[in-house]
Design a protein around this motif. Sequence first.
Motif, PDB file in Angstrom:
ATOM      1  N   LEU A   1       0.863  -1.173   0.000  1.00 25.10           N
ATOM      2  CA  LEU A   1       0.000   0.000   0.000  1.00 25.10           C
ATOM      3  C   LEU A   1       0.898   1.222   0.000  1.00 25.10           C
ATOM      4  O   LEU A   1       1.543   1.534   1.008  1.00 25.10           O
ATOM      5  CB  LEU A   1      -0.907   0.007   1.228  1.00 25.10           C
ATOM      6  CG  LEU A   1      -1.841   1.218   1.378  1.00 25.10           C
ATOM      7  CD1 LEU A   1      -2.754   1.335   0.157  1.00 25.10           C
ATOM      8  CD2 LEU A   1      -2.665   1.093   2.642  1.00 25.10           C
ATOM      9  N   GLY A   2       0.980   1.900  -1.132  1.00 20.71           N
ATOM     10  CA  GLY A   2       1.888   3.027  -1.239  1.00 20.71           C
ATOM     11  C   GLY A   2       3.304   2.576  -0.922  1.00 20.71           C
ATOM     12  O   GLY A   2       3.821   1.612  -1.506  1.00 20.71           O
ATOM     13  N   PRO A   3       3.968   3.212   0.054  1.00 22.10           N
ATOM     14  CA  PRO A   3       5.351   2.834   0.376  1.00 22.10           C
ATOM     15  C   PRO A   3       5.444   1.618   1.294  1.00 22.10           C
ATOM     16  O   PRO A   3       6.542   1.137   1.555  1.00 22.10           O
ATOM     17  CB  PRO A   3       5.878   4.082   1.090  1.00 22.10           C
ATOM     18  CG  PRO A   3       4.673   4.630   1.785  1.00 22.10           C
ATOM     19  CD  PRO A   3       3.526   4.390   0.829  1.00 22.10           C
TER      20      PRO A   3
ATOM     21  N   PHE B   1      -3.318  18.852  -0.916  1.00 17.99           N
ATOM     22  CA  PHE B   1      -3.372  17.525  -0.296  1.00 17.99           C
ATOM     23  C   PHE B   1      -2.381  16.571  -0.961  1.00 17.99           C
ATOM     24  O   PHE B   1      -1.997  15.557  -0.382  1.00 17.99           O
ATOM     25  CB  PHE B   1      -4.801  16.960  -0.340  1.00 17.99           C
ATOM     26  CG  PHE B   1      -5.195  16.277  -1.625  1.00 17.99           C
ATOM     27  CD1 PHE B   1      -5.288  14.901  -1.690  1.00 17.99           C
ATOM     28  CD2 PHE B   1      -5.498  17.016  -2.769  1.00 17.99           C
ATOM     29  CE1 PHE B   1      -5.660  14.260  -2.861  1.00 17.99           C
ATOM     30  CE2 PHE B   1      -5.871  16.387  -3.945  1.00 17.99           C
ATOM     31  CZ  PHE B   1      -5.955  14.998  -3.995  1.00 17.99           C
ATOM     32  N   LEU B   2      -1.977  16.899  -2.171  1.00 24.48           N
ATOM     33  CA  LEU B   2      -0.899  16.221  -2.896  1.00 24.48           C
ATOM     34  C   LEU B   2      -0.054  17.293  -3.564  1.00 24.48           C
ATOM     35  O   LEU B   2      -0.566  18.352  -3.951  1.00 24.48           O
ATOM     36  CB  LEU B   2      -1.459  15.293  -3.978  1.00 24.48           C
ATOM     37  CG  LEU B   2      -1.961  13.903  -3.575  1.00 24.48           C
ATOM     38  CD1 LEU B   2      -2.628  13.230  -4.771  1.00 24.48           C
ATOM     39  CD2 LEU B   2      -0.837  13.035  -3.052  1.00 24.48           C
TER      40      LEU B   2
ATOM     41  N   LEU C   1      -1.225   8.210   2.415  1.00 22.78           N
ATOM     42  CA  LEU C   1       0.070   7.718   2.875  1.00 22.78           C
ATOM     43  C   LEU C   1       1.245   8.528   2.351  1.00 22.78           C
ATOM     44  O   LEU C   1       2.400   8.178   2.603  1.00 22.78           O
ATOM     45  CB  LEU C   1       0.269   6.257   2.447  1.00 22.78           C
ATOM     46  CG  LEU C   1      -0.730   5.244   2.974  1.00 22.78           C
ATOM     47  CD1 LEU C   1      -1.765   4.924   1.906  1.00 22.78           C
ATOM     48  CD2 LEU C   1      -0.047   3.975   3.430  1.00 22.78           C
ATOM     49  N   GLN C   2       0.968   9.614   1.640  1.00 27.67           N
ATOM     50  CA  GLN C   2       2.062  10.382   1.058  1.00 27.67           C
ATOM     51  C   GLN C   2       2.906  11.049   2.140  1.00 27.67           C
ATOM     52  O   GLN C   2       2.417  11.454   3.190  1.00 27.67           O
ATOM     53  CB  GLN C   2       1.514  11.431   0.101  1.00 27.67           C
ATOM     54  CG  GLN C   2       0.832  10.842  -1.123  1.00 27.67           C
ATOM     55  CD  GLN C   2       1.766   9.988  -1.956  1.00 27.67           C
ATOM     56  OE1 GLN C   2       2.845  10.415  -2.340  1.00 27.67           O
ATOM     57  NE2 GLN C   2       1.342   8.759  -2.240  1.00 27.67           N
TER      58      GLN C   2
ATOM     59  N   LEU D   1       4.738   9.473   7.859  1.00 28.32           N
ATOM     60  CA  LEU D   1       3.585   8.667   7.464  1.00 28.32           C
ATOM     61  C   LEU D   1       2.379   9.029   8.324  1.00 28.32           C
ATOM     62  O   LEU D   1       2.370   8.781   9.536  1.00 28.32           O
ATOM     63  CB  LEU D   1       3.908   7.182   7.620  1.00 28.32           C
ATOM     64  CG  LEU D   1       2.755   6.210   7.384  1.00 28.32           C
ATOM     65  CD1 LEU D   1       2.369   6.192   5.907  1.00 28.32           C
ATOM     66  CD2 LEU D   1       3.125   4.800   7.852  1.00 28.32           C
ATOM     67  N   ALA D   2       1.368   9.609   7.709  1.00 33.61           N
ATOM     68  CA  ALA D   2       0.138   9.917   8.440  1.00 33.61           C
ATOM     69  C   ALA D   2      -0.636   8.631   8.679  1.00 33.61           C
ATOM     70  O   ALA D   2      -0.962   7.909   7.731  1.00 33.61           O
ATOM     71  CB  ALA D   2      -0.712  10.913   7.658  1.00 33.61           C
TER      72      ALA D   2
END
Length: 636
Positions: free
Chosen positions: A351-353, A444-445, A462-463, A530-531
């Motif tokens: 999931l993402g990273p 937000f991105l 997850l950014q 990481l949020a």
Amino acid sequence: MRNHLLPLLLTTALAANAALAQTPDASMIQLGSDIPAKWKAPEEAYNYVRREVMIPMRDGVKLHTVIMVPNGARELPMLLERTPYDAEGFAQKGPLNLRDAVRSANREWADDGYILVYQDIRGKYGSEGKYVMTRPPIGPLNTTKTDDTTDAWDTIEWLTKNVKESNQRVGMIGSSYDGWTVTMALRDPHPALKVAAPESPMVDGWMGDDWFHYGAFRQVNLDYFSGQTSKTGKGSTVPRPGADDYQTFLDAGTAGNWARQHGFDQLGFWNRLAAHPSYDAFWQLQAVDKMMTAKPSSVPTMWLQGLWDQEDMYGAITAWEALKAKGKAGNNHLVMGPWYHSQINRAAERLGPLKWNGDTAADFRRDVLIPFFNTYLKDRKPAEPLAPVMIFNAANKQWDKFADWPGTTQLTPLYLQADSGLAFQAAPAGEDSYVSDPAKPVPFLAPPVSFADHDRWTTWLLQDQRAVATRTDVLSYQTPVLTAPVTLQGAPMADIFAKTTGTDGDFVVKLIDVFPPFVAEQPEMGGYQLAISQDIFRGRYRQSFEHPTAIPAGVVQEYKFRLPTVNYVFKPGHRIMVQIQSSQFPLYDRNPQTFVPNIFFAKPQDFQKATISVQRGAAGASSVLLPVVPASTALK
């Protein structure tokens, strides 16, 4: 002379023979169309039979339904999914094997021996009737005699009487909107509905699912409105003047202005939504958790969602908690996996990273979800009973099972400190300020932003938050490096005391795991922010969601709201961080920071800079309240 005539005679004879050879017989003559009146493909090579039927509802409307029956089926259960996303696409024509004809999420079901049923809901694709977005139940907002509860009931009634290969038992499943159709069926379940799994269901579109989060409008859904409601089939997204949605929506001014420019006044759902920006009866009467507790179902149900679900993170756990509070925990289970929205139906090795130990979705479907359904549809008990609650622990990369949830009802304040610190002890009085400028909202991105970019959209939660951590309109606080683990099991709460020079404003609060500067196993995670839990709150609703009020300028106010649920361990060597900001654009519409009756239709002059002063210590002890447990309460 006879010798001279011989070639001529031969030539004449050959010409005559050729003419006879070219004369068509009956089999050569075209008498009608080359297309038969009814084509029937040979079915011997297929290991299933595909049926398309129009199932009549109680008001005479017929719903298009695709039924996939394995060859030689006898006494098999049926798995039903009701969808606005085209049943034809769920069960394509052509493949010889059933598992190849259905979506990847249904292959394990095909292997296990299920009759798979897909239905277009009323008014979409092949079904008759009128489409209404998440059609309200029969009552004040729906004065007809049908809704998605009656349509599910009538469908199951027909299936049990007409699918002779079945054992007359039905399970329902579906994600997102399809998860909502499952919840509607549970309001008054047909006796043959024996088990259900709403996956990331749309439960309350204003409080925290698709349309709003605590009153802040999610502009990403504008394309969804045109795609869903401009045509009976699939509509299109709105054309863009450029490649960056950040700039596109900034230029539009407001969501209402953007919608007006693109003809949304023709779309019924948009008009109703835009007329009800607050949590009034329009939204309250559609809240599924309230419906479920008014008449709890006894159908065994697994409520499923992703821990980083970028679309419907609110619904499943809210419905489960509401049913638990009504004493219905016995037949309701909660599962939260390491997934983005609907990733339970896709591959999920990462999931993402974040990387997992295998495909967490496929393994879960095979080892947990299908055995749960088999218990009630095939009388086949699993080797191990399903735990009441299963929640993935992303820090430890493992599933944790719980007898109850949350792990604690006690919340421990983690206080904001001077010099960007965080600590479990209250701080001396003070404040930290930033200027929130609607002309330069926090993205937000990282721009350029495209809502159509699937990979970035599904993983935006997850950014790496370092992208905004150094902005002057973002406050970042962090603990010293942890020397012992901090385990959280439950939902954190943001408790922010702040004053503003404006009369309205938004607050975004993020709970973040800051990784060590170097991570040997995954170097790209060095220093990563990481949020693990975040949300937005529209300040005008601090006293009442139904009745918004202006914020008194220069007066400290409390903004207290729940953040998404976590089951997480902050490990030694990491830090805990909290970030506070006033926008997440263009995902959420901009707050003008001047109180207006309806932000959708704010004027350019309403958008004003505001200085936000977040309080520390004394009467304004801003904090994030954490569900800290001294040791995991997971079952061994």
